[in-house]
Structures are given as C-alpha cells and as structure tokens.
Design a protein around this motif. Structure first.
Motif, short mmCIF file in Angstrom:
data_model
loop_
_atom_site.label_atom_id
_atom_site.label_comp_id
_atom_site.label_asym_id
_atom_site.label_seq_id
_atom_site.Cartn_x
_atom_site.Cartn_y
_atom_site.Cartn_z
N GLU A 98 0.84 -1.19 0.00
CA GLU A 98 0.00 0.00 0.00
C GLU A 98 0.88 1.24 0.00
O GLU A 98 1.97 1.24 0.58
CB GLU A 98 -0.89 0.04 1.25
CG GLU A 98 -1.85 -1.11 1.41
CD GLU A 98 -2.63 -1.01 2.70
OE1 GLU A 98 -2.94 0.14 3.12
OE2 GLU A 98 -2.92 -2.04 3.31
N ILE A 99 0.39 2.29 -0.63
CA ILE A 99 1.07 3.59 -0.59
C ILE A 99 0.66 4.31 0.69
O ILE A 99 -0.52 4.29 1.07
CB ILE A 99 0.71 4.43 -1.81
CG1 ILE A 99 1.11 3.72 -3.11
CG2 ILE A 99 1.34 5.81 -1.74
CD1 ILE A 99 0.52 4.36 -4.36
N ILE A 100 1.61 4.92 1.36
CA ILE A 100 1.29 5.65 2.59
C ILE A 100 2.16 6.88 2.69
O ILE A 100 3.31 6.89 2.18
CB ILE A 100 1.46 4.73 3.82
CG1 ILE A 100 0.82 5.36 5.04
CG2 ILE A 100 2.93 4.41 4.08
CD1 ILE A 100 0.68 4.41 6.20
N GLY A 101 1.66 7.91 3.33
CA GLY A 101 2.44 9.11 3.56
C GLY A 101 3.11 9.06 4.91
O GLY A 101 2.57 8.49 5.87
N ILE A 102 4.29 9.65 5.01
CA ILE A 102 5.02 9.61 6.26
C ILE A 102 4.28 10.36 7.36
O ILE A 102 4.37 10.01 8.55
CB ILE A 102 6.46 10.14 6.08
CG1 ILE A 102 7.31 9.83 7.32
CG2 ILE A 102 6.47 11.61 5.75
CD1 ILE A 102 8.78 10.09 7.14
N ASP A 103 3.51 11.38 7.02
CA ASP A 103 2.73 12.10 8.03
C ASP A 103 1.67 11.20 8.66
O ASP A 103 1.42 11.28 9.86
CB ASP A 103 2.06 13.33 7.41
CG ASP A 103 3.05 14.45 7.14
OD1 ASP A 103 4.11 14.46 7.79
OD2 ASP A 103 2.76 15.31 6.29
N ASP A 104 1.06 10.34 7.84
CA ASP A 104 0.08 9.39 8.38
C ASP A 104 0.75 8.43 9.35
O ASP A 104 0.17 8.06 10.37
CB ASP A 104 -0.57 8.60 7.24
CG ASP A 104 -1.64 9.39 6.52
OD1 ASP A 104 -2.10 10.40 7.08
OD2 ASP A 104 -1.99 9.03 5.39
N MET A 105 1.97 8.02 9.03
CA MET A 105 2.68 7.11 9.91
C MET A 105 2.97 7.78 11.26
O MET A 105 2.85 7.16 12.32
CB MET A 105 3.99 6.66 9.26
CG MET A 105 3.80 5.88 7.97
SD MET A 105 5.36 5.45 7.18
CE MET A 105 5.94 4.16 8.24
N GLU A 156 11.08 6.91 11.98
CA GLU A 156 12.43 7.27 12.42
C GLU A 156 13.47 6.77 11.43
O GLU A 156 14.47 7.46 11.16
CB GLU A 156 12.70 6.70 13.80
CG GLU A 156 11.96 7.40 14.93
CD GLU A 156 12.19 6.74 16.27
OE1 GLU A 156 12.49 7.45 17.25
OE2 GLU A 156 12.08 5.49 16.35
N PHE A 157 13.27 5.59 10.90
CA PHE A 157 14.16 5.03 9.89
C PHE A 157 14.21 5.93 8.66
O PHE A 157 15.28 6.32 8.17
CB PHE A 157 13.69 3.62 9.54
CG PHE A 157 14.50 2.89 8.51
CD1 PHE A 157 15.83 3.20 8.27
CD2 PHE A 157 13.93 1.85 7.77
CE1 PHE A 157 16.59 2.50 7.33
CE2 PHE A 157 14.66 1.14 6.84
CZ PHE A 157 15.99 1.48 6.61
N VAL A 163 17.48 8.32 7.31
CA VAL A 163 18.09 8.19 5.99
C VAL A 163 17.92 9.47 5.19
O VAL A 163 18.84 9.90 4.47
CB VAL A 163 17.49 6.98 5.24
CG1 VAL A 163 18.00 6.92 3.80
CG2 VAL A 163 17.82 5.68 5.97
N GLU A 164 16.78 10.12 5.32
CA GLU A 164 16.57 11.38 4.62
C GLU A 164 17.56 12.44 5.12
O GLU A 164 18.13 13.21 4.32
CB GLU A 164 15.14 11.87 4.83
CG GLU A 164 14.78 13.11 4.03
CD GLU A 164 13.32 13.49 4.17
OE1 GLU A 164 12.78 14.14 3.26
OE2 GLU A 164 12.71 13.14 5.21
N TYR A 165 17.80 12.50 6.42
CA TYR A 165 18.76 13.44 6.99
C TYR A 165 20.17 13.18 6.45
O TYR A 165 20.87 14.11 6.03
CB TYR A 165 18.75 13.34 8.51
CG TYR A 165 19.84 14.16 9.18
CD1 TYR A 165 19.68 15.53 9.37
CD2 TYR A 165 21.02 13.55 9.60
CE1 TYR A 165 20.68 16.29 9.97
CE2 TYR A 165 22.03 14.30 10.20
CZ TYR A 165 21.85 15.66 10.38
OH TYR A 165 22.85 16.40 10.98
#
Length: 332
Positions: A39-46, A67-68, A72-74
């Motif tokens: 499923e596609i999900i947004g990080i804000d929803d998580m 957090e993972f 990685v984004e940072y």
C-alpha cells in the motif's frame, strides 16, 4: 547533474547542469518503485496514526518506520547537500491491527476510527536525488537511496536487542521506475541498537558508493544481444532450476525470481512498450534486465531488495558468458 570520472579511484564529481534545478513539477519520489502486495502511505500518516511496536519482555521501543525514513533522509541531505532531493515515497504491507482497551469485546464492524490501532510489519521507501542523473540506452537513471524494514526479522517477544535494517543506493529508471541496485549499493541485515548507529551505516554506504562505476556497469548491457532462442532457453532452464533438487543446483548461478515472475517476464518480452524484443525477436541485456526488475516489483517487501540485487548479478553473469569469459548453465 552529470556523472564524471575525476581521479584514479573513479569518484563522483557533481557538475551543475542547466536543468538540474528545473524539476519543480515533481515534489516526491515516485511511489511505483514497487507494485503488488503493498500500500502507498504518507510519512505524516505514519507519524500521526501508527503505533510503535515494542520488545514485549521489557516494553522498550523499537526504531519506528518513520524514524528510519527520517534518519536516511537526513543523511542523504548531509551527503548530497545542494542537490534536488525529492521527498520519500513509502510503501507498506502486512498490517498489524489492534484496538484500545475500551473497545474490548466490540464487534470489528462497530469499531470507531479512534478505537483502532495499526502498524505495518513491513515497509520500503525510496528517496530520489533528481539532479544526479545519467542515461543508459536513452533511459534516464536518477540516483536513488532508500531502505527496507521488516519487523518479522526481529524477535519482538524478547528483551530489546539489535534490530535489522536494509539500505540501498542505486539508480531508478525514470521510464518504468524500476530500481537498479547491485551488491556495491546494498547492505543486507544491518544490525543496530540506536538511530545514531543507523545513521552511521547510511553514511558509510552512501559515502563509499561509486556512481560512475555503477553507470559503466549498466552501460555495457545494451550492446549485448540474445536471440529469441537463447531467451527461450533461459526461461526453460529457469523453470528447471526452480524445481530441481538442491544438490543439483548448488553449483549453478542462482536464479533470482519465482515461477509467476518468470511468466511475467515472458509476457513482457512480447508486449512491454519499452523493453520488448525487436522485430527480429532479439533483445539486448539492458532490456532483459529491466524485464527482470519489472517482474521483481511483485515481490514481498522483505525479499524485494535481495532479489533486485540478484537480478543484476544474474544478468551480469549472462553478459560475461556472452563475452566468452565465463560458462553459464542458463545459456550453454
């Protein structure tokens, strides 16, 4: 950006191109790097809606999916500062559902939204660096990083211990969103206890990755062609491989995909708009590789990266065999 060789170690040099910062239409990495079973999900929803699993015996928190991704984004922004980094594309599978205490005994169909709890056992994400790119056979490849987390690989019934993660850096084919990942850009079964240790693993992998060398590897594939007869032999032996006893196949090159994925490759050999055979029935190894990575999109999250790396290794083995430097059972 363009990839150029700048010294004997073939490190990456970032040279601004006129189009590097004109990609304003795209604000997030393409979610179609995977297909079925997710499923596609947004990080804000998580962040807002998902519970965080714990180690059952001491109630210590795991490192959450969000957090993972944020770690990685940072790291990506630290290493590739100044580049056009798109926001993460996230896909999840295997939902673990629950309910709050006051909803005990309530029929599932009567549960209100605030009475439900949820997290996903498996998660994969990709972050595209849109300004670092090159082309192979006319296909634009954008540098992409990401990772996979699967809680089923950790024993959450115990006390807190090191947790398992997978990281990658490679290229995404903008024609089909297939990920091109090889052994050099993949770390399997990273074990860490803290976010700082996770960040260090990402720094090491992304910092050591040789993008120029990787592009060279893919650039050799379009010039090597197999006939329809050779393709048929590969498919036939792939079927044999999947069903032969272990003792018979232990010394053979590993075939990365399952029977249903082989069927998809055969269908796409005839019908894929971008990577099908030519009018003479031949297909080059770059197109074949993309048929493999396209079929791999239907893999479960916890096997997706491993199979993607094995697809590159398998097609690379065919290339070596066709150049006369190595015997390959699937061709000979």
């Amino acid at each position: 950006m363009e990839l150029v060789k700048v010294n004997d170690k073939a490190q990456l040099k970032l040279v601004p191109s006129p189009t590097a910062v004109k990609d304003n239409q795209r604000t997030s990495s393409d979610v179609h790097f995977m297909a079925a079973n997710t499923e596609i999900i947004g990080i804000d929803d998580m962040r807002k809606k998902h519970t965080i699993p714990v180690f059952a015996k001491d109630n210590e928190s795991t490192i959450s999916h969000q957090e993972f991704i944020e770690t990685v984004e940072y790291v990506t922004k630290q290493i590739f500062g100044g580049e056009h980094i798109l926001s993460p594309a996230v896909r999840v599978s295997h939902p673990i559902k629950g309910r709050i205490p006051c909803a005990v005994g309530k029929p599932a169909k009567e549960l209100l939204e605030h009475e439900k709890t949820l997290y996903f056992e498996r998660m994969a994400f990709a972050i595209e660096i849109a300004s670092i790119k090159d082309k192979v056979a006319g296909n634009e490849l954008n540098l992409t990083v990401g990772g996979v987390r699967a809680y089923n690989l950790d024993n959450l019934h115990s006390t807190k211990r090191a947790e398992s993660f997978r990281l990658f850096i490679g290229f995404k084919n903008s024609v089909c969103c297939n990920l091109c990942v090889s052994t050099d850009g993949f770390r399997n079964n990273i074990k860490v206890r803290t976010i700082a240790e996770l960040a260090k693993s990402a720094y090491n992998l992304f910092g050591e990755f040789n993008a120029y060398k990787e592009i060279e590897k893919y650039s050799s594939l379009p010039d090597t062609v197999i006939t329809e007869s050779q393709f048929a032999q590969i498919v036939g032996r792939a079927r044999l491989y999947q069903n032969m006893p272990w003792k018979n196949r232990k010394d053979l090159p590993a075939f990365p995909l399952m029977d249903n994925q082989v069927t998809q490759i055969v269908k796409d050999f005839y019908s894929d708009e971008s990577f099908c055979r030519d009018e003479a029935g031949n297909i080059n190894l770059w197109k074949l590789y993309n048929l493999f990575t396209g079929a791999n999109k239907s893999s479960y999250i916890d096997s997706f990266l491993d199979r993607g790396v094995e697809c590159q290794h398998f097609v690379g083995g065919l290339h070596q065999a066709l150049s006369g430097s190595e015997f390959n059972w699937f061709l000979n």
